[in-house]
Scaffold this motif. Sequence first.
Motif, PDB file in Angstrom:
ATOM      1  N   ASP A   1      45.535  -1.528  40.834  1.00 26.41           N
ATOM      2  CA  ASP A   1      45.114  -2.678  40.035  1.00 26.41           C
ATOM      3  C   ASP A   1      46.307  -3.285  39.307  1.00 26.41           C
ATOM      4  O   ASP A   1      46.439  -4.503  39.176  1.00 26.41           O
ATOM      5  CB  ASP A   1      44.107  -2.263  38.943  1.00 26.41           C
ATOM      6  CG  ASP A   1      42.803  -1.753  39.534  1.00 26.41           C
ATOM      7  OD1 ASP A   1      42.540  -2.003  40.725  1.00 26.41           O
ATOM      8  OD2 ASP A   1      42.049  -1.073  38.805  1.00 26.41           O
TER       9      ASP A   1
ATOM     10  N   PRO B   1      49.430  -4.516  42.832  1.00 30.82           N
ATOM     11  CA  PRO B   1      48.704  -4.522  44.119  1.00 30.82           C
ATOM     12  C   PRO B   1      49.524  -4.239  45.381  1.00 30.82           C
ATOM     13  O   PRO B   1      49.032  -3.511  46.250  1.00 30.82           O
ATOM     14  CB  PRO B   1      48.040  -5.898  44.152  1.00 30.82           C
ATOM     15  CG  PRO B   1      47.934  -6.290  42.711  1.00 30.82           C
ATOM     16  CD  PRO B   1      49.153  -5.731  42.053  1.00 30.82           C
TER      17      PRO B   1
ATOM     18  N   SER C   1      32.895  -4.235  37.947  1.00 34.14           N
ATOM     19  CA  SER C   1      34.337  -4.469  37.797  1.00 34.14           C
ATOM     20  C   SER C   1      34.612  -5.865  37.251  1.00 34.14           C
ATOM     21  O   SER C   1      33.791  -6.776  37.394  1.00 34.14           O
ATOM     22  CB  SER C   1      35.051  -4.267  39.128  1.00 34.14           C
ATOM     23  OG  SER C   1      34.917  -5.402  39.913  1.00 34.14           O
TER      24      SER C   1
ATOM     25  N   GLU D   1      36.318  -8.260  38.239  1.00 32.84           N
ATOM     26  CA  GLU D   1      36.394  -9.407  39.150  1.00 32.84           C
ATOM     27  C   GLU D   1      35.027  -9.982  39.550  1.00 32.84           C
ATOM     28  O   GLU D   1      34.966 -10.998  40.244  1.00 32.84           O
ATOM     29  CB  GLU D   1      37.088  -9.023  40.474  1.00 32.84           C
ATOM     30  CG  GLU D   1      38.485  -8.492  40.344  1.00 32.84           C
ATOM     31  CD  GLU D   1      38.490  -6.984  40.303  1.00 32.84           C
ATOM     32  OE1 GLU D   1      37.968  -6.379  41.261  1.00 32.84           O
ATOM     33  OE2 GLU D   1      38.968  -6.406  39.319  1.00 32.84           O
TER      34      GLU D   1
ATOM     35  N   GLU E   1      31.825  -0.537  39.973  1.00 36.54           N
ATOM     36  CA  GLU E   1      32.931   0.410  39.806  1.00 36.54           C
ATOM     37  C   GLU E   1      32.420   1.842  39.756  1.00 36.54           C
ATOM     38  O   GLU E   1      33.005   2.741  40.329  1.00 36.54           O
ATOM     39  CB  GLU E   1      33.673   0.120  38.502  1.00 36.54           C
ATOM     40  CG  GLU E   1      34.709  -0.926  38.672  1.00 36.54           C
ATOM     41  CD  GLU E   1      35.709  -0.852  37.529  1.00 36.54           C
ATOM     42  OE1 GLU E   1      36.702  -1.561  37.627  1.00 36.54           O
ATOM     43  OE2 GLU E   1      35.491  -0.115  36.526  1.00 36.54           O
TER      44      GLU E   1
END
Lengths: 348, 348, 348, 348
Positions: free
Chosen positions: A75, A78, C6, C8, C60
């Motif tokens: 994370d 990347p 998560s 995103e 997650e």
Amino acid sequence: MIIVVSPEASPEEIDHIVARIEETGRQAHLSVGTERTIIGVIGPDAPELQDMFETMNHVESVHRVTKPYKLVSRDFHPPDTVINVGHGVTVGGPELAVMAGPCSIENEEHILSTAHAVKAAGANILRGGAFKPRSSPYAFRGLGEDGLRYLAAAGRETDMPVITELMSVRDIDAVAEYADIIQIGARNMQNFILLDEVGKVRKPVMLKRALSGQIEEWLLAAEYILAQGNPDVILCERGIRTFETAYRNTFDVNAIPLVKELSHLPIVADPSHGTGKWGLVAPVARAAIAAGADGLMIEVHPNPDHALSDGAQSLTYESFTKMMRSVSGIAAAVERTLSGVGAPAAAR
Amino acid sequence: MIIVVSPEASPEEIDHIVARIEETGRQAHLSVGTERTIIGVIGPDAPELQDMFETMNHVESVHRVTKPYKLVSRDFHPPDTVINVGHGVTVGGPELAVMAGPCSIENEEHILSTAHAVKAAGANILRGGAFKPRSSPYAFRGLGEDGLRYLAAAGRETDMPVITELMSVRDIDAVAEYADIIQIGARNMQNFILLDEVGKVRKPVMLKRALSGQIEEWLLAAEYILAQGNPDVILCERGIRTFETAYRNTFDVNAIPLVKELSHLPIVADPSHGTGKWGLVAPVARAAIAAGADGLMIEVHPNPDHALSDGAQSLTYESFTKMMRSVSGIAAAVERTLSGVGAPAAAR
Amino acid sequence: MIIVVSPEASPEEIDHIVARIEETGRQAHLSVGTERTIIGVIGPDAPELQDMFETMNHVESVHRVTKPYKLVSRDFHPPDTVINVGHGVTVGGPELAVMAGPCSIENEEHILSTAHAVKAAGANILRGGAFKPRSSPYAFRGLGEDGLRYLAAAGRETDMPVITELMSVRDIDAVAEYADIIQIGARNMQNFILLDEVGKVRKPVMLKRALSGQIEEWLLAAEYILAQGNPDVILCERGIRTFETAYRNTFDVNAIPLVKELSHLPIVADPSHGTGKWGLVAPVARAAIAAGADGLMIEVHPNPDHALSDGAQSLTYESFTKMMRSVSGIAAAVERTLSGVGAPAAAR
Amino acid sequence: MIIVVSPEASPEEIDHIVARIEETGRQAHLSVGTERTIIGVIGPDAPELQDMFETMNHVESVHRVTKPYKLVSRDFHPPDTVINVGHGVTVGGPELAVMAGPCSIENEEHILSTAHAVKAAGANILRGGAFKPRSSPYAFRGLGEDGLRYLAAAGRETDMPVITELMSVRDIDAVAEYADIIQIGARNMQNFILLDEVGKVRKPVMLKRALSGQIEEWLLAAEYILAQGNPDVILCERGIRTFETAYRNTFDVNAIPLVKELSHLPIVADPSHGTGKWGLVAPVARAAIAAGADGLMIEVHPNPDHALSDGAQSLTYESFTKMMRSVSGIAAAVERTLSGVGAPAAAR
């Protein structure tokens, strides 16, 4: 972090938990259900918090929602890390790294002739132990600094970077002087002072997984090194300890794709220690590359039944050469290269 | 050592194995059966021989018949070793050793008040961490040398010997100056350089079992220390790593009577790490004493939910006092004493 | 159940997860943080849900907040369960249950004389195997129904309830006819059909923990039996499989107090299988009682070196008698009784 | 078998051991060394003997020199066993067996459409569970006999043999009627009565390794089946239980080449259970084939986040198709074929 409070907690007891969260400089977010109250802790996660909250009255369970490592995580960074280890060799790129050589360096001639042999078969990094961790105080413990010199000379002569194990802070200057890659062995994965110190050195470090090291602990051990400023860490899966006694260790192939998912660091496989039996080394080497490993570390000895250590898991020059040709076919199938090897040969 | 040769071996191949045995300076004794030939190897056992013979052609299996350790074994030294750790306290005799105190020393007042409290409850050795091994580089890692000073002062004030962990060769002089017993932690059980170094010090050493340390490896680690001339080693069972996730570690109670059978060294139990949950500490402490342990190491904190480490497994003063009274009844049942404790209390 | 999403995830993706929760008939409770969204799932927990949510995009982690078993849990039934197993013997009350006898019933005389001997030493339940699980198909597998008859006769003659293992649904009627307690062996802990069937029988069942059975799985296996209407389940800790090879199994003493905390069911200890070495049986038996076990299961054989199975872990009459006297002192220290035993003797 | 007698044994005690050996109908061959006497036991090995001798006075250790299984061993039957499982598919030959389908059969349409999809991607055997072992009694346990019918119909429709799990002797007739291959699950690896019964059936059996099954125990379990007359056993490595919690199980890739060395039976790999995480399935499938496995068993579901079981480890049609293309390249590198798959695709 999420704290689940048991149904019996009174409002005062919940307030006490909230106060304790706020004392640590974090905020509490309550979610009151019909059965349980759930408290979200907002603010930086710290490893000791889970323990602390678990001891409190009426706390049923505490769940961490963030990973405890940062610098090593995918994370945070990347792309894959590719490490230049010298002599034009990289670890983590399309070309596989193959570290080969004897468990222990036995004398100058021994390491040099092994270096020539493994290079001829396609290895691109030379391994050899000068300081050897041994279960018994009465076993051969390596040649020490003489061994380092012989290893470095053999590397120069064959134009290969060299890797050797550092066992103690005591020897860090000597090892850093001669080695291109510093190996931290499985038994030292959580030797935290040693991790701090190699974190301050400007040399790539290969960190082996402990016999009973969980993936998360292993990544945290790598985090120690990165946290001190050294970004060049190669992970090495070398088998874990399980209930199975048919092999010395159980090579954990699952670790390879999982580490690739969690971290940007390169990972290589050591099927010699991962099996402890030379007959299993080649198939497990192929498996590791098929699963996505960035390279291999293999024990090779001119005459394994005369080796001063780890004979049972060492390949001869001939079996190593054969293994390299079979690995080469697998490498091609996963779009990796093994430049020093001739035409791929079938594995069976 | 016994070598079992497979039925297919030719007489020449058997001769080759015999020649290899003789090259090592040992003698071979053949026993030719109808199916298999068995070769006894006569002469000193060496750890590397098993490996070496296992690699030879047609060797089916190699069996060691002697133990790889010597100085620590009960055969070598039949009576129990009793170690004087200072302030009139011994470990290994009829009186149980009880080491208690916080995981980490947090400040001067904290260790002193804990020392008074544990002494009042019957502890006779003070524990406290100044250098702390932590999975994460971001966790609290101890007060270092200041912690050592506070600990030593608290020991003097309460007339108790003190024990603290040594993590690295780097800190050996400081720890040896302040501590009455040097603790080697589980993660360093096979830090062989550190074992060598504490073997040269004139202070008792407590050696914890590694998370995945086999009994034989643990005794060999102790052998490292004795081989350097330090006979005063206390073993500490602190739980092993298994598949069970309901506790932090699995306390291995079998280890206690087995170690007593194999070795003359004293062994104590650490149920705080052996369970990782304060609610299990007292029953497992009783179990360890019932199984023959020579003492206990217990984490005690005035306020576990404010501890800087290991809160979840720490006892309060009150629960420690209660535990000591219940252990006292068990001690009496196995003819051991716990001199500082009042009348035994029932366990339930 | 708590679902951590998560950072995103888009609002649409979060909506998709919420919709999936609602499809299962449960409600979603969102808690939107600065970094992560946390979704509480409100409604009955079902084992398959965790899996299901973990596969979804941007989830997650999924955390269960309730235990997956109900009938066996202490929350559901706070007082200790005490089971009447016949002949005036109970399991789970202040009096300890001591099940003793041979691994396998070898003939009528053998079980009868062993019954008299163990009763004289203080045992109150007779054990003996008629159907034996054996790793090899070529080993002695028990006398079958003849064995059951001999066992029942010996129990009547000595006024003791009897326990024997049921290996298959095929033999359930025969075993239920002769046995007072039906034993489910470690290898059948997750033989779910067999669990269902003994759940329909009106006889107490003793459920051994599997070699690699987690506490939660073990309690769920007991839940299978209770769910079919049979409330009389005794748990038996018999050692787990670990990396340690110095003993056959590693007796998990932590399990005893933890099971007592989580469940109302009685738990007994089998140190014969839990160690696999007769020399360790007595100390581990004492440890188990000190930790709170409700009883013991011990293998006793008139002549262990002639036993048809498990000789290495069987006690002689004499060593069993000695063990019982040492256990008696421990029992007194934890306020339990062992009525058939003379004055407590010291353990060492 | 070799018995090592301790130095303290008197001649009479050695005579006693010899007499005991002769009582069992075997001969003793003494080899008197300066320190220890070693006794070779000549005659058939029996599993109970080791135990028996280990209990005798002054016996230090007992070493087995022969393997406890026979029919399954490579020594007994050197060539690879190739099993015809119907519809022209074999297991153990150059063509890889790929068993694919859902964990549980959910309805008629579900299994049929999955069958078409996996066939299109190159699978040649259809899997699907009708009787499901579940940790919790409250989870979905399969459609039972209806499921078997749907599975058999889907196999006929797509011209593929079918495999499904048999959990109990109770259901053996139904499963044998519908299945082409009978699967024995990990939890039943040592359900010896069930092994006996499938040994009497004329259908191939796939035997999964237990969660904590040692290789030797696994081969002995297969020996049970062969000993009853059924030679058609396929072994299946599906991951073992270790200390690592990052995956559901740890796939043991070492087992594949070792089983190939010890036994003539085919072995397939189940990376779905071996990892428990769909993202790891493809790399571990490639690794297994690279290590020499004869095939794969893969969970595939049209919509994993709606699966009634094991969603987290199931592949979608699309990810299965992609996996098959990457496995195809590996197969070619080890001279195996995967006939139903298009041109090999790169793995990364």
